[in-house]
Design an enzyme around this catalytic site. Sequence first.
Site, PDB file in Angstrom:
ATOM      1  N   ARG A 130       5.495   6.461  -7.153  1.00  0.00           N
ATOM      2  CA  ARG A 130       6.692   6.920  -8.065  1.00  0.00           C
ATOM      3  C   ARG A 130       8.042   6.627  -7.202  1.00  0.00           C
ATOM      4  O   ARG A 130       8.080   6.897  -6.311  1.00  0.00           O
ATOM      5  CB  ARG A 130       6.421   8.177  -8.282  1.00  0.00           C
ATOM      6  CG  ARG A 130       7.346   8.880  -9.263  1.00  0.00           C
ATOM      7  CD  ARG A 130       6.599  10.094 -10.114  1.00  0.00           C
ATOM      8  NE  ARG A 130       7.595  10.810 -10.812  1.00  0.00           N
ATOM      9  CZ  ARG A 130       7.794  11.978 -10.717  1.00  0.00           C
ATOM     10  NH1 ARG A 130       7.045  12.670  -9.746  1.00  0.00           N
ATOM     11  NH2 ARG A 130       8.611  12.902 -11.377  1.00  0.00           N
ATOM     12  N   GLY A 188      11.313   2.015   2.502  1.00  0.00           N
ATOM     13  CA  GLY A 188      12.475   1.599   3.705  1.00  0.00           C
ATOM     14  C   GLY A 188      12.140   0.197   4.086  1.00  0.00           C
ATOM     15  O   GLY A 188      13.010  -0.658   4.608  1.00  0.00           O
ATOM     16  N   GLU A 189      10.779   0.034   4.395  1.00  0.00           N
ATOM     17  CA  GLU A 189      10.327  -1.121   5.232  1.00  0.00           C
ATOM     18  C   GLU A 189       9.740  -2.293   4.398  1.00  0.00           C
ATOM     19  O   GLU A 189       9.535  -3.463   4.802  1.00  0.00           O
ATOM     20  CB  GLU A 189       9.593  -0.851   6.568  1.00  0.00           C
ATOM     21  CG  GLU A 189      10.539   0.052   7.182  1.00  0.00           C
ATOM     22  CD  GLU A 189       9.824   0.990   8.369  1.00  0.00           C
ATOM     23  OE1 GLU A 189       9.867   0.400   9.565  1.00  0.00           O
ATOM     24  OE2 GLU A 189       9.700   2.087   7.941  1.00  0.00           O
TER      25      GLU A 189
END
Lengths: 700, 329
Positions: free
Chosen positions: A589, A665-666
Site C-alpha cells: 500500500r 526508498g531504495e
Amino acid sequence: MTATQAPGKSVGAPISRVEGHLKVRGAATYAYEHRLDEPAYLHPLQSTIANGRVAKIDASRAEAEPGVVAVLTHENAPKLEAVGDAELEILQNGEVGFRGQFIGAVIADTFEAARYAAGLVEIEYEERETDADFRPDRDDLYTPEQLNAGFEPDTSVGDVDGALASAAVKFDATYTTPREHNNPMEPHSSIAVWDEGELTLYESTQGVYWTQNTIAPLFGLDAEKVHVISPHVGGGFGSKGLPHANVVLAALAAMLVEGRPVKFALTRHMMFSVAGYRTPTIQRIRLGADAEGKLSAICNDVVEQTSKIKEFAEQTGTSARMMYDSSNIQTTHLLAALDVAVPSWLRAPGEAPGMFALESAMDEMAIECDLDPVEFRIMNEPEKDLESGLPFSSRGLVACLREGAERFGWDGRNPTPRSERDGRWLVGTGVASSVYPVFSMGGNAATIRADSDGKYVVEIGAADIGTGTWTTLGQIAADELGVSFEDVEMKIGDTKFPNASGAGGSSGITSWGSTLVEAARSLREKIEAEHGGNIPDEGVEASAKMPKNPHRKEYAMYAFGAHFVEARVDEDTGEVRVPRMTSVFAAGRIINAKTARSQFMGGMVMGLSAALHEESVLDTRFGHVVNHDFAEYHIPTNADVGELDISWIEEDDPYVNPMGSKGIGEIGIVGSAAAVANAVYHATGTRVRELPITPDKLIS
Amino acid sequence: MKPYRYERAEDISGAISALADEPEGAFLGGGTNIVDLMKLGVSTPDVLVDVRRLMSDDIEETEDGGVRIGAAVPNSDLAADPTIRTRYPALSEALLSGASGQLRNMATTGGNFLQRTRCVYFQDTTTPCNKREPGSGCSALDGYNKNHAILGSSEHCVATHPSDMAVAMAALDAFVVTHGPNGERRIPIEELHRLPGDEPERDTILEHGELITAVELPPMGFSSNSKYRKVRERASYAFALVSVAAAMDVEDGVVRDVRVALGGVAHKPWRATKVEEALRGEPVSEENFRAAAEIELSEAEPLSENAYKVPLARNVMVRTLSDLSGEGR
Ligand SMILES: Cc1cc2nc3c(=O)[nH]c(=O)nc-3n(C[C@H](O)[C@H](O)[C@H](O)COP(=O)(O)OP(=O)(O)OC[C@H]3O[C@@H](n4cnc5c(N)ncnc54)[C@H](O)[C@@H]3O)c2cc1C
Ligand code: SF4
C-alpha cells in the site's frame, strides 16, 4: 494538495509535505543552522598519506593566527573509550589507515580563520607502503563472517557446477561496478556542545538514536547523556546512517572549548573521503538453462573491497538467491582489505550493484535462449523464496513486467540490436527487474497525546531525510486514530521523543508506522476504557512499543518492480541519452502518492546516474579519490533526465505490517542501471559490462 | 584560503601599474575560475585587481567588417549577440555549451581565455604537478589521464585547455588585444596559448600584468557557415571530452576554404591546419573529411586512458565537416 482529508482517509492521498513551506522559504532549520551563542568553527586536518603514522605535528603557526581558539591533535585529544571501531576512535594515536583520515582540527572564531590556519599546521609522517589496488586476482582475498544486514556470505542450493556442466545454454560473464560516493545536497554537519558532562549534537543524521547509541559509548557516557537534535536532513542515501568520524571530531573539539558550540560541516571534497561510499564490485555471473529457457543454475561470485581499519561487507549477491527459479543457486563474497576509507551504505547496498550484474546477465541469457527478456523473466518466476523456503507474502514482479510492457509499448519490439535509428542516433530499449526486501528494525516506541480540543500530538524519534516522513507518519497516525490529518501534529527528529530506529534499509515506515498504529490503538482503547470514549479535559496519552510481526517467520517479504528504458546512442561519439523510462512498482500500500512518486523517481534517476555517470576514481599511488568534486564526479543534470513514467500496482499484503506497506526508498535504484545498459546494448550491439557507460566505452 | 587584498584601479593603465610591483598579484574578471582556485590553495595571489569595470563590455562591428569584443563582455551576452549568432554561430554555440547560465553571466571574455586546466592533480595541492609546482612531477602521466591531451603534450605536462570559447575563436582567426607594461599588442589567438614543453607553468605568452582588453574577429565571408560540436559525458554542464569548431566555404561541391579547431585534445585550442590544407580545393565527401582528419591525428600520442579521443576526434571532425558541407544526414 492541501484539502482536508476526511477522518480515517489520509493514507494513500497525495498530501504535500507539511514542512514544505518551511523548506522553500529557507526557514527549516538544518543542523548547521541552529543559532547558538558564540559558536566556534572547526576545520579538520586530513592525512595526506594512506598508511603510516603522524611523526610530528607543529601547530605553532596555526595557534598564532588571529581568531584561532585551539588546535586539536592526537597529542592533546581527550581520550575515547576503546569500542573496537577504528573509524570512530580518531586522534587516539598518530596512526593513519587511509588518506583523508582525520588527524586533527583547527578550531577558530570564524570558518575562514579555521580553514586558513589548518593550512599552517606542519605535519610530518612516517609513511608505510600504500596498498589500495583493488583486483580480483589478489592472493589475500577473504570471506567475511557475515555481510551487511547479517546475511550469510556464501550460500549454495543444489549443485551449481553439475547443473552448469549439463545445461543446454550456458552463460558466464563478469561485470564490474565502480566505487560511488553518497553526495546528498546537505553535507554532513554537526554542532557539538558540552554542558556539565552532557553532549548535545545538532546533527544531520538518518537516526537520532543511532547517533546517540554510537557516540555515547565512545565518550563513556550513558546514552541519555547524549542529546541528538535533527529535525530536517538534506538527504543521506545511507551515508548519514551510522555516524562517521566527523561527529566524533566535532565532539572532541567541543571538549577542548568546553561550553562553546563547535560547528563542523564537511566540504564537498571531504564527502569523498570520510563519509562512506559504495564499494566497487566485480561479479562473475554464471547461468545455465535448458533448451526452452528454464533456468537450471544461477551463480554470482562477488569480489569487493573493504578498509583494513574496519570491515564493511556489501551484500551484493543476495538478490541472486531469491530472484528467479532454479534448483541450483550459489553465491559467494570475497573481500579485499585495503588502505582505503571505510565503505558503507549507499542507497540499496547489495541490491543496486548486484541487480546490475544479474539483470544484465538475464538480458544476455534471454538473447542466448532466443527469448524476449520480459517473457524469459516471467517463465523463471519462482513459486517461493528459494533461500528461506518460505512463500512470498506477495510477489508482484510479473504484474509489474506486464503493466510496464503495456505502458512502455514493449510489444512488437524487434530484438535485433541496431535495428532502429533516428538520424545519427541508434535507438534501443531495455528492461530489468527490481527488488528490495521489506526490512523492519527493532527498538521503536511512540507516545500519542490527545487533547480535549480533538488535537493529537504524536512523538517518535524518527527521521525525515527528505523523504516525507513528517507527513506520511501523520497520515498513518490520523487514520488509525480515526481523525483527520490536520488534527495530528508530528514530533520527530529528536532524542527527547521515544526511541526509534533510523531511516535505513527502506524500513522507516514499516518500523515507525507499525509502532504508531500500536500506540494509536492503545490510546483509543484507553479513551474508551477509562474515559467512556471522551477525551478528558486534561488530555490523555498512551505509549506503545513496536509489536512483533508473527508473519515474519511465515513469509518472505519483498517489494518488486520493473524498469523499461529507451536509450539513444550517438553513433559517432558514443554519447548516451535516455529520453524515457517507465517503471512500475509492487510495493504494497502506498502511504502518500506524492512523496512516494518522489522516492521512486529519485531512485530511478540515481540508477540512471549509476548507469551513465558516477565513478569515483581512486589513484592507487596516493590512495584518494582524485575526481572529488561535482565538476569531475558526474551526476545527471536536468537535461540528462527524460520523461519518467512512474506508477504502481494495487497490492494488498496483509502480512508485511499493519499498514500493508513496503519500503520504497531504495527500490527505484535497483535494476534501473541494468535497464539502461540493456537498452544501450539493444541500440548499439555493444555490451558494456563495466559501469559507468561513458562514451569512451562505445566509441570506435 | 590565503588572505588577500582586493583593489580597483581607475583605468587600464592604473590596473597595469597596480600589478607592476606585485609579482604575486592577479587580475580579477568574473572570478569564476580564479576564486575557485584560491579556495583550493592553487592560486595564492596577494592582491586581486578588479578589472571588470575598466574594460569595454561592448560588441561593435569594425570598419573592415569584423567585430570587436570588449574583454569585459560576459559570456552570456556574447553568446546572445545577434551579430555573433548570425555571422559567427560557432562562437555562440561554443559559449552556450560551456558551464551554466549563472557562470556565463559572471564569466568575462578575457577571463575565459585564461581559465586554467581542469587536470585533477593541478587542482589538488597534495599531489605533484609541474604546472602548479614546477619540477614536482606530472601525476597525470601515469595516473588518471582520461581527460588529457593527445596532441602536442610533453613529458612535463599532458593537460588540456578547458575553454570552449577559445576553440571557436581559434577557428575564427581571432586576435587578442592586450595592454601591458610593454605597451599594446595584437596577438593572433594561435599564439596566445602555449604548448607545455618544459615550462608547463606558463599557459600563455602573456607577461605578468598584461591585460586582455579586447578580442577582434576579422571578417570571414563564410564564418556564418560555422559550427561548434562538443562531446561530453552528460547532456549539459560538463567540460569537453573532445570538441570541434569549424567553418567552411563550399562552392559547387568543392571546399574553397575551411577552418577547423579542436578542443579537449591539447594544452591549447588546437588549430587543425593539416585538415585545412588537405581539404582546400578538394571535393566535399565523407571520405575526404575522414582522410584529412586522420592526417591531423596521425601524430596523436594517446596516454594510458585516453586512446578513445583519437577516433572520437576523427568522428566529430568528419561529422561536423559533413554537416557544414550539407553532406550530413
Ligand atoms: C562549474 C564550472 C563549470 C564550467 N564549465 C565550463 C565549460 O564547460 N566550458 C568552458 O569553456 N568553461 C567552463 N567553465 C569555466 C568558465 O568558463 C571560466 O571560469 C570563465 O570563463 C572564467 O572567466 P572569469 O571572467 O570568471 O575569469 P576569472 O576567474 O576572473 O579569471 C581567470 C584568469 O584570468 C585572469 N584574467 C581575468 N580577466 C583578465 C583580463 N582581462 N586580462 C588578463 N587576465 C585576466 C585572472 O587573473 C585569472 O588568472 C566552468 C567553470 C565552472 C566553475
Ligand atoms: S598534466 Fe600538467 S597539470 Fe596535470 S599533473 Fe601533469 S603537469 Fe600538472
